[in-house]
Design an enzyme around this catalytic site. Structure first.
Site, short mmCIF file in Angstrom:
data_model
loop_
_atom_site.label_atom_id
_atom_site.label_comp_id
_atom_site.label_asym_id
_atom_site.label_seq_id
_atom_site.Cartn_x
_atom_site.Cartn_y
_atom_site.Cartn_z
N LYS A 37 0.80 -1.17 0.09
CA LYS A 37 0.23 0.14 0.04
C LYS A 37 0.91 1.28 -0.01
O LYS A 37 1.79 1.36 0.80
CB LYS A 37 -0.72 0.05 1.29
CG LYS A 37 -1.82 1.28 1.07
CD LYS A 37 -3.02 1.26 2.25
CE LYS A 37 -2.43 1.97 3.60
NZ LYS A 37 -2.39 3.36 3.75
N ASP A 64 -3.68 4.41 -2.10
CA ASP A 64 -4.63 5.00 -0.97
C ASP A 64 -4.76 6.30 -1.27
O ASP A 64 -4.02 7.01 -0.40
CB ASP A 64 -4.17 4.62 0.63
CG ASP A 64 -5.11 4.76 1.52
OD1 ASP A 64 -6.14 5.01 1.10
OD2 ASP A 64 -4.72 4.49 2.67
N LYS A 66 -7.47 7.86 -1.62
CA LYS A 66 -8.73 8.58 -0.98
C LYS A 66 -9.39 9.80 -1.90
O LYS A 66 -9.50 10.84 -1.35
CB LYS A 66 -8.75 9.26 0.44
CG LYS A 66 -8.46 7.84 1.26
CD LYS A 66 -8.33 8.44 2.79
CE LYS A 66 -7.98 7.26 3.54
NZ LYS A 66 -6.46 6.84 3.61
N ASP A 69 -13.73 14.46 -5.43
CA ASP A 69 -13.89 15.57 -6.30
C ASP A 69 -14.95 15.70 -7.16
O ASP A 69 -15.78 14.85 -6.95
CB ASP A 69 -12.51 15.72 -7.00
CG ASP A 69 -12.16 17.26 -7.35
OD1 ASP A 69 -12.96 18.19 -7.69
OD2 ASP A 69 -10.93 17.60 -7.31
N THR A 119 -11.85 6.79 10.20
CA THR A 119 -11.95 6.28 11.78
C THR A 119 -11.65 7.48 12.71
O THR A 119 -11.76 7.29 13.97
CB THR A 119 -11.11 5.06 11.84
OG1 THR A 119 -9.84 5.09 11.44
CG2 THR A 119 -11.62 3.94 11.42
N ARG A 210 3.52 -1.05 10.52
CA ARG A 210 4.55 -1.07 11.50
C ARG A 210 4.96 -2.24 12.13
O ARG A 210 6.17 -2.53 12.00
CB ARG A 210 4.40 0.22 12.70
CG ARG A 210 4.60 1.56 11.98
CD ARG A 210 3.82 2.43 12.86
NE ARG A 210 2.29 2.26 12.90
CZ ARG A 210 1.73 3.22 13.47
NH1 ARG A 210 1.99 4.15 14.38
NH2 ARG A 210 0.27 2.93 13.41
#
Ligand code: C5P
Length: 233
Positions: A37, A64, A66, A69, A119, A210
């Site tokens: 990603k 990613d 997002k 528009d 989130t 991570r």
């Protein structure tokens, strides 16, 4: 739908400060990872060349971005991403945006994933932004719209994935971040799930950053997660 191989259900989030470090991490992981990603930070730092390089090596890439528009702009941006050969592209799950992205990706290998509600937003944040719905209701509403419009899937937290799988059945691909192998540092993830728990709850693929990229031995960490997915799925 045939289930992808366990390695193809683990998407390594290359959240690293520079393209050089991201490239090194991918090189280090080698065959232990097949899916990456790449987010806005890396893209704005020159990461599109890395997307091309990874796709050229036969890896899958989740961009990613997002997108949100006016429909014409979303459609043109989606078509560009499809030309890059990305497997997944995220858009905010507004009906206009989802429709534009779906139409522009049609006929390509790029799948559109909707972000229902960030989130970071709780009920109070949504009210402040002018929404009449509570977060849980808005997630459900947008999931239903995603399904009706015919995008490919949704990004969901481990907390949401079980209920959403029950709601949408097999009609949508559900991708879940917030993954922590047992004993791993939580970092800023507050409601994390283990790989096995997220798979058992119905996730098709997991986004893991991570726990792999900050591990002493990233390759061993990636292989352990793939093994956990294989055992759970
Ligand atoms: O390092 P970690 O495994 O926490 O990384 C998770 C990745 O998934 C990050 O790229 C993060 O931005 C993303 N993500 C998330 N929670 C969401 C949506 C995306 O952690 N709700």
């Amino acid at each position: 739908m045939t289930r992808p191989a366990p390695r193809d259900r683990m998407i390594v989030a290359l959240d690293l400060p520079t393209v050089a470090e991201a490239r090194d991490m991918a090189r280090r992981l080698g065959d232990a990872a097949s899916f990456y990603k790449i987010g806005m930070e890396l893209v704005y730092g020159g990461g599109l060349d890395l997307v091309r390089a990874l796709v050229g090596e036969g890896k899958q890439v989740f961009l990613d971005l997002k997108l949100h528009d006016i429909p014409a702009t979303v459609a043109k941006a989606t078509a560009q991403v499809a030309r890059l050969g990305a497997t997944y592209l995220t858009v905010h799950a507004y009906p206009q945006t989802m429709k534009a992205a779906r139409e522009a990706a049609a006929g390509s290998t790029t799948k559109i994933l909707g972000v229902t509600v960030l989130t970071s937003m709780d009920d109070a944040d949504l009210a402040e932004a002018g929404y009449a719905h509570r977060a849980a209701d808005l997630v459900a509403r947008r999931a239903d719209q995603a399904r009706a419009i015919g995008i490919d899937g949704l990004i969901l937290s481990p907390e949401e994935v079980g209920a959403m799988r029950a709601r949408v059945g097999a009609s949508l691909i559900l991708v879940t971040p917030g993954i922590r192998p047992a004993g791993a540092a939580l970092g800023d993830q507050k409601r994390a799930a283990t790989p096995a728990a997220a798979i058992a709850a119905g996730a098709d693929a997991l986004v893991v950053g991570r726990p792999i990229t900050q591990a002493d031995d990233p390759t061993a960490a990636a292989r352990a997660i793939t093994a956990e997915i294989a055992a759970a799925g």
